[in-house]
Every structure is written in structure tokens, then in C-alpha cells.
Design a protein around this motif. Structure first.
Motif, PDB file in Angstrom:
ATOM      1  N   GLY A  31       5.082  45.280  55.529  1.00 37.13           N
ATOM      2  CA  GLY A  31       5.949  46.191  54.784  1.00 37.13           C
ATOM      3  C   GLY A  31       7.090  45.469  54.099  1.00 37.13           C
ATOM      4  O   GLY A  31       8.205  45.954  54.034  1.00 37.13           O
ATOM      5  N   GLU A  32       6.800  44.293  53.613  1.00 33.02           N
ATOM      6  CA  GLU A  32       7.858  43.503  52.967  1.00 33.02           C
ATOM      7  C   GLU A  32       7.350  42.939  51.640  1.00 33.02           C
ATOM      8  O   GLU A  32       6.186  42.552  51.526  1.00 33.02           O
ATOM      9  CB  GLU A  32       8.232  42.335  53.887  1.00 33.02           C
ATOM     10  CG  GLU A  32       9.373  41.484  53.365  1.00 33.02           C
ATOM     11  CD  GLU A  32       9.793  40.412  54.366  1.00 33.02           C
ATOM     12  OE1 GLU A  32      10.978  40.361  54.706  1.00 33.02           O
ATOM     13  OE2 GLU A  32       8.928  39.622  54.803  1.00 33.02           O
ATOM     14  N   TRP A 187       2.681  49.751  47.544  1.00 32.98           N
ATOM     15  CA  TRP A 187       1.898  48.910  48.451  1.00 32.98           C
ATOM     16  C   TRP A 187       2.712  48.605  49.714  1.00 32.98           C
ATOM     17  O   TRP A 187       2.248  48.736  50.837  1.00 32.98           O
ATOM     18  CB  TRP A 187       1.543  47.621  47.693  1.00 32.98           C
ATOM     19  CG  TRP A 187       0.569  46.698  48.355  1.00 32.98           C
ATOM     20  CD1 TRP A 187       0.782  45.958  49.464  1.00 32.98           C
ATOM     21  CD2 TRP A 187      -0.766  46.416  47.950  1.00 32.98           C
ATOM     22  NE1 TRP A 187      -0.316  45.232  49.778  1.00 32.98           N
ATOM     23  CE2 TRP A 187      -1.285  45.482  48.864  1.00 32.98           C
ATOM     24  CE3 TRP A 187      -1.569  46.845  46.896  1.00 32.98           C
ATOM     25  CZ2 TRP A 187      -2.575  44.969  48.765  1.00 32.98           C
ATOM     26  CZ3 TRP A 187      -2.847  46.328  46.802  1.00 32.98           C
ATOM     27  CH2 TRP A 187      -3.359  45.405  47.716  1.00 32.98           C
ATOM     28  N   ARG A 188       3.980  48.216  49.502  1.00 32.76           N
ATOM     29  CA  ARG A 188       4.851  47.884  50.616  1.00 32.76           C
ATOM     30  C   ARG A 188       5.094  49.102  51.488  1.00 32.76           C
ATOM     31  O   ARG A 188       5.053  49.026  52.718  1.00 32.76           O
ATOM     32  CB  ARG A 188       6.191  47.374  50.084  1.00 32.76           C
ATOM     33  CG  ARG A 188       7.249  47.215  51.176  1.00 32.76           C
ATOM     34  CD  ARG A 188       8.616  46.988  50.585  1.00 32.76           C
ATOM     35  NE  ARG A 188       9.057  48.122  49.768  1.00 32.76           N
ATOM     36  CZ  ARG A 188      10.093  48.070  48.934  1.00 32.76           C
ATOM     37  NH1 ARG A 188      10.758  46.950  48.787  1.00 32.76           N
ATOM     38  NH2 ARG A 188      10.443  49.137  48.247  1.00 32.76           N
ATOM     39  N   ASP A 189       5.333  50.264  50.855  1.00 31.96           N
ATOM     40  CA  ASP A 189       5.667  51.460  51.606  1.00 31.96           C
ATOM     41  C   ASP A 189       4.507  51.931  52.477  1.00 31.96           C
ATOM     42  O   ASP A 189       4.693  52.698  53.413  1.00 31.96           O
ATOM     43  CB  ASP A 189       6.119  52.585  50.662  1.00 31.96           C
ATOM     44  CG  ASP A 189       7.415  52.193  49.957  1.00 31.96           C
ATOM     45  OD1 ASP A 189       8.081  51.239  50.443  1.00 31.96           O
ATOM     46  OD2 ASP A 189       7.742  52.802  48.917  1.00 31.96           O
ATOM     47  N   GLN A 190       3.295  51.464  52.156  1.00 28.66           N
ATOM     48  CA  GLN A 190       2.153  51.780  53.016  1.00 28.66           C
ATOM     49  C   GLN A 190       2.046  50.791  54.167  1.00 28.66           C
ATOM     50  O   GLN A 190       1.042  50.758  54.872  1.00 28.66           O
ATOM     51  CB  GLN A 190       0.850  51.733  52.203  1.00 28.66           C
ATOM     52  CG  GLN A 190       0.761  52.822  51.171  1.00 28.66           C
ATOM     53  CD  GLN A 190      -0.480  52.670  50.310  1.00 28.66           C
ATOM     54  OE1 GLN A 190      -1.170  51.662  50.372  1.00 28.66           O
ATOM     55  NE2 GLN A 190      -0.751  53.686  49.501  1.00 28.66           N
ATOM     56  N   GLY A 191       3.046  49.939  54.317  1.00 32.84           N
ATOM     57  CA  GLY A 191       3.032  48.989  55.426  1.00 32.84           C
ATOM     58  C   GLY A 191       2.288  47.704  55.115  1.00 32.84           C
ATOM     59  O   GLY A 191       2.009  46.916  56.007  1.00 32.84           O
ATOM     60  N   ARG A 192       1.955  47.501  53.844  1.00 39.33           N
ATOM     61  CA  ARG A 192       1.280  46.254  53.496  1.00 39.33           C
ATOM     62  C   ARG A 192       2.303  45.213  53.040  1.00 39.33           C
ATOM     63  O   ARG A 192       3.502  45.486  53.000  1.00 39.33           O
ATOM     64  CB  ARG A 192       0.289  46.503  52.371  1.00 39.33           C
ATOM     65  CG  ARG A 192      -0.693  47.608  52.719  1.00 39.33           C
ATOM     66  CD  ARG A 192      -1.867  47.523  51.806  1.00 39.33           C
ATOM     67  NE  ARG A 192      -2.449  48.826  51.549  1.00 39.33           N
ATOM     68  CZ  ARG A 192      -3.696  48.963  51.112  1.00 39.33           C
ATOM     69  NH1 ARG A 192      -4.445  47.907  50.894  1.00 39.33           N
ATOM     70  NH2 ARG A 192      -4.172  50.155  50.892  1.00 39.33           N
ATOM     71  N   THR A 193       1.797  44.047  52.671  1.00 36.17           N
ATOM     72  CA  THR A 193       2.677  42.927  52.395  1.00 36.17           C
ATOM     73  C   THR A 193       2.413  42.383  50.993  1.00 36.17           C
ATOM     74  O   THR A 193       1.265  42.311  50.573  1.00 36.17           O
ATOM     75  CB  THR A 193       2.408  41.806  53.424  1.00 36.17           C
ATOM     76  OG1 THR A 193       2.530  42.384  54.711  1.00 36.17           O
ATOM     77  CG2 THR A 193       3.372  40.666  53.264  1.00 36.17           C
ATOM     78  N   VAL A 194       3.492  42.012  50.309  1.00 38.72           N
ATOM     79  CA  VAL A 194       3.344  41.422  48.980  1.00 38.72           C
ATOM     80  C   VAL A 194       4.093  40.097  48.940  1.00 38.72           C
ATOM     81  O   VAL A 194       5.215  39.996  49.438  1.00 38.72           O
ATOM     82  CB  VAL A 194       3.923  42.355  47.886  1.00 38.72           C
ATOM     83  CG1 VAL A 194       3.866  41.666  46.516  1.00 38.72           C
ATOM     84  CG2 VAL A 194       3.189  43.676  47.847  1.00 38.72           C
ATOM     85  N   ILE A 195       3.454  39.079  48.379  1.00 36.10           N
ATOM     86  CA  ILE A 195       4.152  37.819  48.110  1.00 36.10           C
ATOM     87  C   ILE A 195       4.130  37.608  46.598  1.00 36.10           C
ATOM     88  O   ILE A 195       3.073  37.567  45.989  1.00 36.10           O
ATOM     89  CB  ILE A 195       3.470  36.623  48.813  1.00 36.10           C
ATOM     90  CG1 ILE A 195       3.462  36.863  50.327  1.00 36.10           C
ATOM     91  CG2 ILE A 195       4.189  35.320  48.464  1.00 36.10           C
ATOM     92  CD1 ILE A 195       2.643  35.859  51.098  1.00 36.10           C
ATOM     93  N   LEU A 196       5.328  37.530  46.026  1.00 37.28           N
ATOM     94  CA  LEU A 196       5.453  37.429  44.580  1.00 37.28           C
ATOM     95  C   LEU A 196       5.946  36.032  44.213  1.00 37.28           C
ATOM     96  O   LEU A 196       7.070  35.666  44.551  1.00 37.28           O
ATOM     97  CB  LEU A 196       6.440  38.494  44.106  1.00 37.28           C
ATOM     98  CG  LEU A 196       6.750  38.565  42.619  1.00 37.28           C
ATOM     99  CD1 LEU A 196       5.553  39.084  41.853  1.00 37.28           C
ATOM    100  CD2 LEU A 196       7.954  39.476  42.382  1.00 37.28           C
TER     101      LEU A 196
END
Lengths: 510, 376, 324
Positions: A31-32, A187-196
Motif C-alpha cells: 500500500g505504498e 492501485w495503492r489504495d487496494q493495498g498493492r505496491t508501486v515503484i516509480l
């Protein structure tokens, strides 16, 4: 506390003698949205390519949701729920969107049944994330924004919960960028993770929760975005306080040097790239051409340089009609008239990687009598010329016989810039002067461009970096879809206004 | 290859080709041993067959001449980024051009005019046969590899047709023309030697060898000392940058293929004007294809091409002698060895390049450490 | 009229027989090139297989053993090319030419050493070959109408490899266009990076394609040596591999068009013996070489863009090196 979604411990990678990653360690929580920033060559793409299995680390561990995983190939990463959207899209142009998405996850040996099933799943996914693309369209016909949607759908279809995006906004309009960021937040709010992965500080501040800064292959900072400023991040990236300003005097523009009248340019497929552009470029003035990449800037400068033929209108240089262009002869003639050109991609056009710096120093001037005598080259004259160029543009190492491709990006650019500037051209076209160039060289290059302006040259600057345009230019022109949207003195430029122009919003132009 | 694959120049042009060559010979030796022949005996016979007497040396140099021409042809095209596998067909046309001059020219014309005319015809005919695929590549985007293959077959069909139906010697039963007039014959080596008061065995070796060496020198100057050569190499390395520099890639492509074809056409001078003295079917004998191997081994450098040509000339001559001396050995052994050389020098060269590069990288870093400690 | 029908049917049967090796070779090349590996070595793969099949059929007296050897030899050569192109990133055109020259030399060298018949293999007995039925010789058909007999020959008179090859064409179309393997094959020839990042091994896929290419070229060589002929003869493929390559380009790297290009080229070949000496009013006799040259001229014309455009797979000939 739950386990981090992804944890890297001591990742190390060499490319030959180049130490690309030095014991890189960091964590990303569920979630980050994590920003991974750094200068060109800082090693941020390299480390993420190893997480995705596209490259293999020399040493180090990767943990996904707390478990150590062995990622040898992209298939392993996909199996662990990792998806990656690369800077250069990895799509098959001759395939439909649907075929591209299922490639590698076809399910069964026979395609037919699976295709129908995938169609249903993808319809739901597109709806949930607002990613509308025609599944049956050929990828070759899609806009860059749509291609990116296909890449994101590919990751979604593979049930990725950690999504890595490498410089995703380089090809997007401000509006498309906002839309992308909405998707990432969702995407983050669904508890997933993003690396930008990015080098644009504003985007980091806008969308991320945390930032990792890399410099020369190592992690140098791990910060909460809430406590960051652009200046602070820039200082971490470079390793010293950065002067984000070039000192330059107010321009004293002279007469028109280049005049474009109703200029239109079509590409080799007949698609219009530049539409009805009228413009005057004045002596002693830097005109910055802003816009999202792919909106006709490249075609405009190639047409002025004589590399691409024009389809309508005229180009005048000091009042003289330059004709259609698009041939080696036209390039040569314009060069001889005093039009110099630093191309956007130095390794595609500006330099020949395999030739020595000495030979590269006369590229385009091979017919100049100072370098050849009745068709025979004059080796000593050429060598001396290269030596003096290297001295005056501080090229390191100053080895004329070293192959062009073996210099660093900044030094390659100095060779090209030196070659194009030393004859005191009346007009200089300069494309992406600092792309892939280290900070030290950027300052040097900027100073030389301003110095040439002060000598009275007209300069047309094209850059994907809006900050660079605003910093260097005396006048800013914005292009969108091949047409000029706005034209404003740099002192009055307002970023919000320019952003709207870049998006093609004409109504606000007044 | 990439940066970490770079080798010192002397390894690149000296050591690596020798290793590749050795690999090809070792595999050939294994094949021979498997067939029940002693490879070392065969090697010995080949070396004596190629260099053992003035007679055999003459033949070796005669074959060498052909390889110099085709090797230079392939090398020149390579520098423009073009893979010319049409040297065979271009050589056929060169022979046709030379023969036509020899057949129609007045026997009264002095050799000093007739010979250059015939040589020029060989170059022009070969040059045109090369320029056609060059033009197709430059202006129609048809890949030169494919079109040169097609042009080889067309050259073969054309020559067969002409020799069977048109140029065949009156009353002759085999597809060959009548003799060409003597004033276009190139002086043979033994004749030249005789005029200098020396005695030499009678071989097909002729003035063409000097022409070949002269071409090699000329190509060296052309490629590295003229702006044309600079432009041609720029196009070969990066056509986008060449256009940026005001050089027309299309024009350079046609020029390179025309010159390449002209060089290959000179095989016709050696064969028709120097040795056969009539147009015969199949006089090109695969020299055009071997030119690929020659250029690869010679690293596309004129000097390298000369050395590689000598090697292949020796292989040709030695192989013929070997086939006579050793029962059960066919002359085609040479063809097999050529195939292996092309394989190891071209397609599989990275087998040895990568380990060598690693070796040198390791040596460099060790040396750096040593000097580092010494200095500290 | 009857005579015309008989001749036409015989010509059709002859064209089909000549088309088979071309078609197999061209399809072999198609699998290689669609996977992104340029294949100018079709000729060499066919030639080595021709020799291997003839030699083994001679030794075992079994055409099936000969077939197995032919396929095996095709695969070995295809893998040499594959290793050079995939693992060592060598020049693929050079590699193909090397195979062609190597095959020409190696076959004759071995044959000369083993059989001492000037590079040939010994004549094979009928039992060691693939043979068709000749209706002319069979009892009970000799009094049949000649046209009917020719029809029988066209439909049922061929050896088993002909029928196998004809079944292969639709099967390969299915494989390339309707299956997972086909999708990946087509993708890797266009953009290997897309395949790699989709979690598929580029090298494995290309080796698989190479093996299929070797199998098909091997089948072509076997057909030439032990079905069409009864022994191996030096250089017996005589440029058919290059002609197959021309057909592949003429068919724009697609299966059905390539198949029809092979039929067209084979028809030109079959017709030439009949057209020999044929006088066309005002022009005179057509030299046989002109007809032989026709396929190459047609391909050149196509390549010149005068009829359509032949666009090869995008990644063809480019070794796959990962971006950093």
C-alpha cells in the motif's frame, strides 16, 4: 507490523568495469507508492531490472512478502506478482492488443478458448481501472498513451501486486500523467505496491509516499515524501548544493535570422508531423521549443537542418529560401551557409561510436578545404583540430584516437557541441543538449550555449525538460500535435499555462 | 561487440584469426582421421604441393590473385555496411566483359591499348552487376544479401545461354568461346621473367597479381586517406549520422557496390586474359564465395586480405596436389576446410573472442593492481 | 484434345514432385526467419541431409532409417547455425553461407572416402527408397485411357513423402496461427524484448524454431536423395535451397503464399523441358536458361517493390542483446 512487500538486501552489479549497483538495500511496504530517483546512470533502472529478472545480480537477496526469492528470469518475477512497465515499451507492433496481453500467459496450447476468456477478464480490468483500449486494435496504430495502458493491462492480467514503472511520464501529456497517477493511487489504495522510477522531482512530490535517492549506484537517502523539497532532493541526487539557475544577462535580440512561413512537414508515411508553423528566430536570442516528446519538435528541427523534406511553406535563412530539403545535398548546403545542428540523439546522428574522436571532430566538415586537399584527407590538420577542440571544450580524456562511443555521455556531447559551435555559426539548432549528461557537464554546456547567444547567434533549443527550457530560453514556444500553441517571453512564462498548451488546449492560449 | 569485449588491436587482427584458423584445421583434421587418413601426412603434402617447387608456387600465386580480387571486393562492401555475396556473379560478368573485348577487338591494336581496354571492360561489367543490387538496396530497400544471391544465378544463366547459343566456338562441342585475340593476353610470369633473362616454370601466373597488389594499395588509400573513403565508412558505420554529415547513404551504397563489383570483375582479367584465353563455363570456380572467407580472415583490411589470399591460394593448390597424391581424398576437402574457416571466423568467432577478452581484462586489472601497490 | 489433357496432367504431377523439396526448404526457412534468424543456409541443410539419408539408406537398406538420418543431419546443421546466431551472436548470413560451403565440401569428402565413386553414394535398390506407384507399369491399367492414367498418377502415384508434405502445410499453418507456440514464434521474430519481458526464454524459443527448420530442410534433402533419386550425387540440391529462399521472400514469409510460390517456381522448372525448342512466332525459340532464370527475376521484381512489398520480420538477423 506486516512484512514489506519487497525488500532488497545488498544488491550488487557490475557491467564490465562499471560498478552499476553498490550493495543496494531498501524496503517497500504494501500500500505504498515509492519513488526511486537519481541522475542518469545512478543505477535505478538497473536495480529494478534485476528485481524483474531482466538482468541478474552479481550478489544480494530479494525478498517478496518476507520470503527470499530466486529471480533468474522475468517468468520468476511474474510468478511472484511483480510487473514492470519499461521506459521503452515491450510490445509486438504487428499484434493486436489482446495478443500482446496474453503473450506468455496463454494458458493452453491452443489459443482459441483462452482468447475468449481473456477478453472477458480484460473487459472487467479495464473498467475497474479506467484503462479503455480496443482489444482488437493493432498496437502499431496506438498512441503512446494507449501503449502504456496496454503495458499496465499486461501487468494486471498477470495478477501483479507490485508494479514497477520506469520513467512512465516521459511520453505523456500533463493530462495523461494526471490520469496515470490516479491509476497508481487506486492501485495503492487496494493495498498493492508501486515503484516509480523517475528523475522528475515534481512527480515524486506529487504522487509518492516515500523516496529512495540513488547516486552512482548506491542508495544515498530514504525519505518520507511529506518532508521533502525539490531542492533537497536535487542535492541528494547530485551530492552537493545545486544551482538550478544559469546566470545570464538579458538578451539583446537582433534581426531575424531564420523565418518559417506556414511550414508543414509529413513523415515518410505521409502523416503530418508539423502543421502550418510560422515563426521567426532572431539573432542573439535563445528560443526554447517546449512540448511533450513526439509532438513535432524533432521533425521541425530536422526539417530546418535539411534532413527531412518539407511538404508546405518555406524556410528562409537570412532572407534566402532554403528549398525543400530532405537530402544530403541540402544538409551540406545549409551547413556551409552557417546553420549548425546538435542533434537530439547524439549516438543516432551526432557521433559515430566506432570512429575515433579525431574523425568525429570533422563529421559533416569532411569536405572543408582545411581538412582535405583535392579529395585527400589531411591527417595532421584533422588531428590538430581535434586537439584544440578537446582543449577548448574540456573533453576528457583528451585522447583524439579514442573511439567516440568510449567517451562518457557528457564528453560525447561536448565533442558534438564543440564541433558545431567552434565556427561561430549564425544559427544553432540544439536538441536535448543535456540528455544523459552528468550535472557537472550540464552547467558547462549551458554556459557555452548562452555564450554563443551573447556572440549574436540565433539559437533554437529543443528539450524534453521543461525546467531546462525555462532556465535557458529568452522566449518559449510550445508545440502540441505539430502546431504552435503558445509563444511567450520566458520572463512571463507560467508553468501552468505552458502545461495547458502542451496538452493542446488552445482556448486558454489567449 | 560491447565495451567489455574489446581486445588489443594486435589480438583482434593477428591472434584471433590465427586461433579461428587453427580451430578450422583441427576440425578438418578430425574429419580426416575419422575417414582413416593421417591428417599430418595430408598437411605435409599440402604444404609441399603449394610451396614445394617454383611450379607449384606459381599456381599458388595464380589462385591467390583471384582471392585478392574477390576478398577486396567483399571487404570494400563491408566497409559500407553491405554484405556482398554476389562476387561470384560479378566475376562472371567481368570475365564476359574481358572476353567480349578480346573477341571483337582488332588483332592489330597494340597491347598497350588493348589490354587496358579489356581490363576496363571487366571492371565495368562487374561493376554494373554490383551496382544493380546496390541501387535496389539504396532506392528500393531490397536487401543486398538476397538480391546478390539472385544476381549470381542470373549471371550463371546468362553466361550459360551465351556460351551455349551465341558465343560458342564454331564447330565446338563444349560451351566455350573461340580464343580471344592475342594482343589482350596478359603477359605470363614466365614470359616477364624471360624478358629479364630469368628462367621460370610455365604457370598461369600473370601480370594480374601485380594488378591485385596495386588494387589493395589503392583501396587502402581510398578508404583511409580520401574523403570518399571517409564518407563510405561513415555510411557503413551509421547511415543516420552520415546523412546528418551531408553524405548521401544511397549514393554511397551504389558507389560501394559498383566498386566492389569492379574489383570482383577483375577475376575475369586474371582468368580470361591471363590464363584461359577464352571464355569458358564455370571459370569463377567459387572464388567469389571464398572471397567472403578471405575478407573475414583479413579483417576487411587490404593487407589482411593479401595474407588471407595467399593462405587460400595455397589451400587451393595444395588441395589439388593432395587429391592427386592421396587416394580416397577428394579436392572437395578444400571446400570443406573453407566452409569451416568461414564458420569459425565469422559465425562462431565469439567462441574465442569472449574468453580472450576476459583474459585480457583480467590481465589489465592485475597489472593495474601491481602498479598500484608499487606506487603506494 | 486428349493429348493436351494428358500432357497437362503429367505437367501438374511433375510440378508437384519438383515443388515438394522447394516447399519443405522454404517452410524450414520460414520457421527460422519468423523466429528472427536469417536463413541463407537452407541449401546446406538440404544437401547434408540428402547425403546422410542416402548413406544410411544404403547401409541399412531401409528408407525409414535414411529418413531418420536425413532429419538428424538437418537438425545438427540447423543447431550449428542456431548456436552461432543465438549463443554467440555471430553474423547470421556468414553462418548460413558457411553451412552451404561446408555441406558441399563435407558430403563429397566423406562420400569419396567411403565409396570411391567420385563423391557419389552407391545406387540404392528400390527397397531402400521411397517410391510412388507407376500406373503405367501396374497390371490392369495398361489399357486405360492415357489421360485417366495421367490423372491417377497425379492423384495417387506419388511416394509417401509427397503426401506427408502436403498434410504438413495446413498443419504448420495451424501451428503458427492457432497455437501458443505460434504466437510466441511470431512475436520473437518481431520483438524479442516483448517475449523476454513476458516471461518467455528467447533463446529456447529460437532453438525450437531452429530444430523445426532443420527437420523440414532435412525432409527436403531426404526427398531429393532417396525419393526423387536413388543415390547422393555431389551438389545434388543444385541451388534448390536458394530457390526456396526466393520462394519464401516471394511468399512474404507466410505459409500459403510461400507454398504457391513454390508451385509456381516448380511449374516453371517442369515446363522448361517441354518448352525447350518451342518457337514463338516473331521471337523464336525461348532459351531454356531464360525459363530457369524466371523465378529469380520474379523475386527481384518483387523485392524492387514493383509488385507489392516484401517486409521481413523486424528482428530478423539481429542477435538478441538485452538493453541495460
Amino acid at each position: 507490523m506486516t512484512e514489506p512487500a519487497l525488500e532488497l538486501i545488498g544488491i550488487d552489479k557490475h557491467f564490465g568495469s562499471n560498478h552499476a549497483n553498490k550493495s543496494v538495500s531498501f524496503r517497500v511496504q504494501r500500500g505504498e507508492v515509492l519513488g526511486l530517483i537519481g541522475e542518469n546512470g545512478a543505477g535505478k533502472s538497473t536495480v529494478m531490472n534485476m528485481v524483474f529478472g531482466y538482468l541478474k545480480a552479481d550478489h544480494g537477496q530479494i525478498l517478496v512478502h518476507g520470503h527470499e526469492v530466486d529471480i533468474k528470469v522475468p517468468a520468476d518475477a511474474i510468478a511472484h506478482g511483480i510487473g514492470m512497465v519499461h521506459q521503452h515499451f515491450k510490445l509486438v507492433d504487428t499484434f493486436s492488443v489482446l495478443e500482446n496481453i496474453i503473450l506468455g500467459s496463454e494458458g493452453a496450447f491452443q489459443l482459441a478458448d483462452r482468447l475468449a476468456l481473456a477478453r472477458g477478464e480484460l473487459a472487467e480490468l479495464s473498467k475497474a481501472f479506467g484503462l479503455n483500449v480496443d482489444l482488437d486494435a493493432l498496437v502499431s496504430g496506438l498512441s503512446v498513451g494507449d501503449k502504456q495502458k496496454v503495458e499496465i493491462l499486461k501487468a494486471l492480467y498477470r495478477k501483479a501486486d507490485i508494479l514497477i514503472l520506469d520513467e512512465p511520464t516521459a511520453v505523456l501529456t500533463p493530462d495523461e500523467t494526471r490520469h496515470l497517477f490516479d491509476i497508481l493511487r487506486q492501485w495503492r489504495d487496494q493495498g498493492r505496491t508501486v515503484i516509480l522510477i523517475t528523475h522528475k522531482l515534481k512527480e515524486v512530490l506529487a504522487v509518492t509516499d516515500r523516496v529512495i535517492v540513488m547516486r552512482r549506484g548506491a542508495v544515498v537517502a530514504d525519505l518520507d515524501t511529506a518532508h521533502c523539497t525539490a531542492e533537497g532532493l536535487a542535492e541528494h541526487m547530485v551530492g552537493r548544493p545545486v544551482i538550478l539557475q544559469v546566470s545570464k544577462s538579458v538578451a539583446v535580440p537582433g534581426g531575424d535570422v531564420v523565418t518559417l512561413e506556414h511550414l508543414s512537414v509529413n513523415d515518410s508515411d505521409g502523416i503530418p508531423r508539423v502543421r502550418d508553423v510560422s515563426l521567426s528566430l532572431r539573432a542573439g536570442e535563445i528560443t526554447g521549443l517546449a512540448g511533450v516528446s513526439g509532438n513535432g519538435q524533432s521533425e521541425l528541427i530536422e526539417a530546418i537542418a535539411g534532413l527531412m523534406p518539407i511538404s508546405h511553406g518555406t524556410i528562409r535563412f537570412r532572407g534566402q529560401d532554403l528549398g525543400l530539403g530532405g537530402s544530403a545535398e541540402s544538409v551540406r548546403k545549409r551547413r556551409e551557409m552557417g546553420i549548425a545542428h546538435v542533434p537530439e540523439d547524439r549516438l543516432v546522428r551526432g557521433l559515430i561510436a566506432e570512429l575515433s574522436a579525431r574523425d568525429n571532430a570533422i563529421l559533416g566538415r569532411q569536405n572543408d578545404p582545411s581538412f582535405n586537399n583535392r579529395n585527400f584527407l589531411r591527417p595532421s590538420a584533422i588531428l590538430n583540430h581535434c586537439r584544440s577542440l578537446m582543449a577548448s571544450f574540456d573533453v576528457r580524456p583528451s585522447r583524439p584516437m579514442q573511439a567516440g562511443g568510449h567517451f562518457s555521455g557528457g564528453n560525447q556531447q561536448k565533442i558534438v557541441l564543440g564541433r558545431e559551435m567552434e565556427n561561430a555559426p549564425a544559427f544553432l539548432i540544439v536538441g536535448q543538449p543535456t540528455r544523459g549528461v552528468d550535472i557537472g557537464a550540464i552547467e558547462f554546456i549551458h554556459k557555452r550555449i548562452v555564450a554563443l547567444r551573447d556572440q549574436g547567434a540565433a539559437i533554437l533549443l529543443v528539450s524534453a525538460e521543461l525546467d531546462e527550457i525555462l532556465m535557458l530560453s529568452d522566449r518559449v514556444i510550445v508545440m502540441s500535435q505539430g502546431a504552435i500553441m503558445g509563444d511567450i517571453p520566458a520572463s512571463q512564462a507560467d508553468e501552468r499555462q505552458i502545461g495547458l498548451w502542451m496538452a493542446g488546449d488552445h482556448k486558454v492560449a489567449a | 561487440m560491447s565495451r567489455n569485449q574489446s581486445l588489443p588491436w594486435w589480438v583482434e587482427i593477428g591472434v584471433l584469426p590465427v586461433i579461428n584458423l587453427a580451430a578450422a584445421f583441427i576440425v578438418s583434421g578430425l574429419v580426416m582421421a575419422a575417414l582413416g587418413h593421417d591428417p599430418f601426412e595430408a598437411l605435409g603434402l599440402m604444404v609441399t604441393g603449394a610451396f614445394g617447387s617454383a611450379d607449384s608456387l606459381g599456381y599458388t600465386l595464380y589462385y591467390t590473385t583471384n582471392f585478392i580480387f574477390t576478398g577486396l571486393a567483399v571487404a570494400l562492401a563491408s566497409h559500407a555496411g553491405l554484405f556482398n555475396i554476389g562476387a561470384e556473379g560479378q566475376a562472371m560478368l567481368g570475365g564476359l566483359g574481358a572476353a567480349l573485348v578480346g573477341l571483337v577487338i582488332s588483332p592489330g591494336l597494340p597491347g598497350i591499348i588493348a589490354i587496358p581496354l579489356a581490363i576496363l571492360a571487366a571492371m565495368i561489367f562487374g561493376g554494373i552487376w554490383g551496382a544493380i543490387p546496390g541501387w535496389l538496396q539504396a532506392y528500393r530497400g531490397s536487401h543486398v544479401v538476397i538480391t546478390t544471391i539472385m544476381m549470381n544465378f542470373l549471371a550463371g544463366a546468362l553466361l550459360t545461354y551465351l556460351l551455349v547459343d551465341v558465343l560458342i566456338a564454331p564447330g565446338g562441342g563444349t560451351p566455350e568461346s573461340r580464343s580471344i585475340s592475342e594482343n589482350v593476353w596478359l603477359p605470363a610470369a614466365h614470359q616477364i621473367a624471360q624478358s629479364l633473362g630469368l628462367e621460370l616454370a610455365q604457370t598461369p601466373l600473370n601480370l594480374s597479381l601485380l594488378l591485385g597488389l596495386f588494387c589493395a594499395l589503392g583501396l587502402n588509400i581510398f578508404l583511409w586517406r580520401t574523403r570518399w573513403g571517409f564518407s563510405l565508412r561513415a555510411v557503413g558505420l551509421n547511415p543516420h549520422a552520415a546523412l546528418y554529415a551531408g553524405i548521401s547513404p544511397s549514393r554511397m551504397t551504389v558507389l560501394a557496390m559498383a566498386l566492389s563489383g569492379a574489383l570482383a570483375g577483375l577475376v575475369g582479367a586474371n582468368e580470361i586474359l591471363g590464363a584461359q584465353h577464352r571464355l569458358v563455363l564455370g571459370f569463377t570456380g567459387g572464388y567469389g564465395f571464398v572471397g567472403i572467407a578471405v575478407a573475414l580472415m583479413g579483417r576487411n583490411r587490404p593487407t589482411g586480405v593479401i595474407i588471407a589470399s595467399l593462405l587460400f591460394g595455397a589451400l587451393y593448390q595444395g588441395g589439388s596436389e593432395l587429391a592427386l597424391d592421396m587416394p580416397g581424398i577428394s579436392r572437395d576437402l578444400v571446400v570443406m576446410i573453407q566452409g569451416l574457416i568461414i564458420l569459425f571466423c565469422g559465425a562462431l568467432e565469439n567462441i574465442f573472442r569472449s574468453p580472450l577478452a576476459r583474459l585480457f581484462a583480467a590481465a589489465r586489472s592485475t597489472r593495474a593492481e601491481l602498479t598500484g601497490t608499487a606506487g603506494g | 484434345m486428349d493429348d493436351f489433357i494428358t500432357v497437362s496432367l503429367a505437367l501438374a504431377a511433375g510440378s508437384l514432385r519438383l515443388a515438394i523439396p522447394l516447399m519443405l526448404g522454404a517452410l524450414g526457412g520460414l520457421f527460422s526467419e519468423r523466429a528472427g534468424i536469417v536463413d541463407v543456409g537452407i541449401e546446406g541443410k538440404m544437401l547434408i541431409s540428402a547425403f546422410a539419408s542416402a548413406a544410411v539408406a544404403h547401409a541399412t537398406n531401409s528408407p525409414w532409417a535414411g529418413l531418420a538420418a536425413g532429419l538428424g543431419a538437418g537438425i545438427v546443421f540447423a543447431l550449428i547455425h542456431g548456436v552461432g546466431a543465438i549463443a554467440f551472436r555471430g553474423n547470421q548470413v556468414v553462418s548460413g553461407m558457411a553451412l552451404n560451403i561446408l555441406a558441399a565440401g563435407l558430403t563429397v569428402t566423406i562420400a569419396a572416402a567411403l565409396y570411391s565413386q567420385g563423391g557419389r553414394t552407391p545406387q540404392l535398390p528400390d527397397a531402400a527408397r521411397f517410391r510412388g506407384t507407376s500406373f503405367a507399369a501396374a497390371d490392369g491399367t495398361s489399357q486405360l485411357d492415357p489421360a485417366l492414367r495421367a490423372l491417377f498418377e497425379l492423384v495417387a502415384g506419388h511416394n509417401i513423402l509427397v503426401y506427408l508434405s502436403l498434410v504438413l502445410v495446413p498443419a504448420l499453418v495451424w501451428l503458427v496461427h492457432k497455437t501458443r507456440f505460434g504466437l510466441r514464434l511470431r512475436a520473437v521474430g518481431e520483438n524479442p524484448e516483448a517475449v523476454d519481458t513476458a516471461g518467455i526464454q528467447v533463446a529456447t524459443l529460437r532453438y525450437q524454431a531452429s530444430i523445426i527448420s532443420g527437420l523440414l530442410c532435412g525432409l527436403a534433402g531426404t526427398y531429393i536423395a532417396i525419393a526423387q533419386s536413388a543415390s547422393f550425387v555431389p551438389n545434388m540440391t543444385a541451388g534448390k535451397g536458394y530457390l526456396a529462399l526466393a520462394a519464401l521472400i516471394f511468399g512474404k514469409w507466410r505459409i500459403w503464399p510461400t507454398f504457391f510460390a513454390c508451385l509456381l517456381f516448380a511449374f516453371a522448372d517442369a515446363a522448361q523441358s517441354r518448352l525447350q525448342g518451342l518457337n514463338i512466332p516473331g521471337i523464336g525459340a525461348i532459351p531454356v536458361q531464360f525459363i530457369q532464370a524466371l523465378p529469380y527475376v520474379l523475386t527481384l521484381v518483387l523485392l524492387a517493390g514493383l509488385v507489392g512489398r516484401a517486409i521481413p520480420p523486424k528482428a530478423s538477423g539481429v542477435p538478441y542483446v538485452k538493453e541495460r
